[in-house]
Design a protein around this motif. Structure first.
Motif, PDB file in Angstrom:
ATOM      1  N   THR A  61      67.062 -36.577  46.028  1.00  0.00           N
ATOM      2  CA  THR A  61      67.676 -37.900  45.902  1.00  0.00           C
ATOM      3  C   THR A  61      69.127 -37.772  46.349  1.00  0.00           C
ATOM      4  N   SER A  62      69.431 -38.300  47.508  1.00  0.00           N
ATOM      5  CA  SER A  62      70.776 -38.184  48.079  1.00  0.00           C
ATOM      6  C   SER A  62      71.685 -39.339  47.676  1.00  0.00           C
ATOM      7  N   HIS A  63      71.102 -40.481  47.424  1.00  0.00           N
ATOM      8  CA  HIS A  63      71.893 -41.654  47.048  1.00  0.00           C
ATOM      9  C   HIS A  63      71.379 -42.140  45.704  1.00  0.00           C
ATOM     10  N   TYR A  69      69.535 -49.615  47.176  1.00  0.00           N
ATOM     11  CA  TYR A  69      69.800 -48.623  48.208  1.00  0.00           C
ATOM     12  C   TYR A  69      69.624 -47.177  47.741  1.00  0.00           C
ATOM     13  N   ARG A  70      69.081 -46.991  46.547  1.00  0.00           N
ATOM     14  CA  ARG A  70      68.763 -45.630  46.094  1.00  0.00           C
ATOM     15  C   ARG A  70      67.891 -44.989  47.170  1.00  0.00           C
ATOM     16  N   SER A  71      68.184 -43.721  47.494  1.00  0.00           N
ATOM     17  CA  SER A  71      67.502 -43.095  48.614  1.00  0.00           C
ATOM     18  C   SER A  71      67.166 -41.640  48.334  1.00  0.00           C
ATOM     19  N   TYR A  73      64.703 -38.215  50.241  1.00  0.00           N
ATOM     20  CA  TYR A  73      63.891 -37.759  51.371  1.00  0.00           C
ATOM     21  C   TYR A  73      63.889 -36.230  51.349  1.00  0.00           C
ATOM     22  N   ARG A 102      75.499 -44.605  57.140  1.00  0.00           N
ATOM     23  CA  ARG A 102      75.329 -45.727  56.219  1.00  0.00           C
ATOM     24  C   ARG A 102      76.560 -45.803  55.323  1.00  0.00           C
ATOM     25  N   ASP A 138      76.984 -42.085  53.937  1.00  0.00           N
ATOM     26  CA  ASP A 138      75.910 -41.101  53.941  1.00  0.00           C
ATOM     27  C   ASP A 138      75.408 -40.972  55.369  1.00  0.00           C
ATOM     28  N   HIS A 140      72.674 -39.470  58.001  1.00  0.00           N
ATOM     29  CA  HIS A 140      71.264 -39.079  58.092  1.00  0.00           C
ATOM     30  C   HIS A 140      70.960 -38.737  59.545  1.00  0.00           C
ATOM     31  N   PHE A 147      68.557 -36.870  54.968  1.00  0.00           N
ATOM     32  CA  PHE A 147      69.960 -36.849  54.583  1.00  0.00           C
ATOM     33  C   PHE A 147      70.643 -35.637  55.206  1.00  0.00           C
TER      34      PHE A 147
END
Length: 156
Positions: A61-63, A69-71, A73, A102, A138, A140, A147
């Protein structure tokens, strides 16, 4: 205006390297070996692993914000490396890669975004930070979507 890019803290990932393949699979992670000198970007050192180096591929979880917008990958991390720090300079993992930048406000809401081709990231970062409402960016990898790193305004 200067900016700061830091690799992820290795302490959060060190325990993963002690797990066997079954333990990694239980958390949807995998042990992999780099098969090329490019294409296995470590998010701690912000350098690509070299052929033969071991990495862990995991969901990250990077964000981590309480907004739409929680992100999260997949990312790669390597054992025994220190977190990199770059001030007003781009890390090696940005070289030759198109980047998706972003830009978020202090509440974790997306304000804008920009695609930067190889060699364009520094200028795009500076342009984005011209907007005082942007707290961080952020980065990517544009093609794979993973990320790459967080970019913050440098208070130094």
């Amino acid at each position: 205006m200067t900016y700061l890019i830091e690799g992820l803290c290795p302490d959060a990932f060190d325990p993963l390297f002690a797990l066997d393949d079954a333990g990694l699979a239980a958390i949807n992670a995998r042990r992999v070996t780099a098969t090329a000198d490019h294409g296995f970007p470590c998010r701690i050192s912000l350098e690509d692993a070299k052929v033969g180096e071991e990495l862990i591929l995991l969901h990250h979880t990077s964000h981590d914000v309480e907004t739409p917008y929680r992100s999260a990958y997949a990312i790669y991390v390597r054992p025994g490396v220190e977190a990199a720090t770059y001030r007003d300079a781009l890390p090696p993992v940005f070289e030759g890669r198109p980047m998706a930048l972003r830009a978020f406000d202090a509440d974790g809401m997306l304000r804008t975004a920009r695609l930067a081709g190889p060699g364009e990231a520094d200028g795009a970062i500076r342009d984005l930070f011209d907007d005082e409402g942007i707290a961080y960016i952020d980065a990517h990898n544009a093609a794979h979507g993973c990320f790459a790193a967080r970019i913050e305004r440098d208070a130094a």
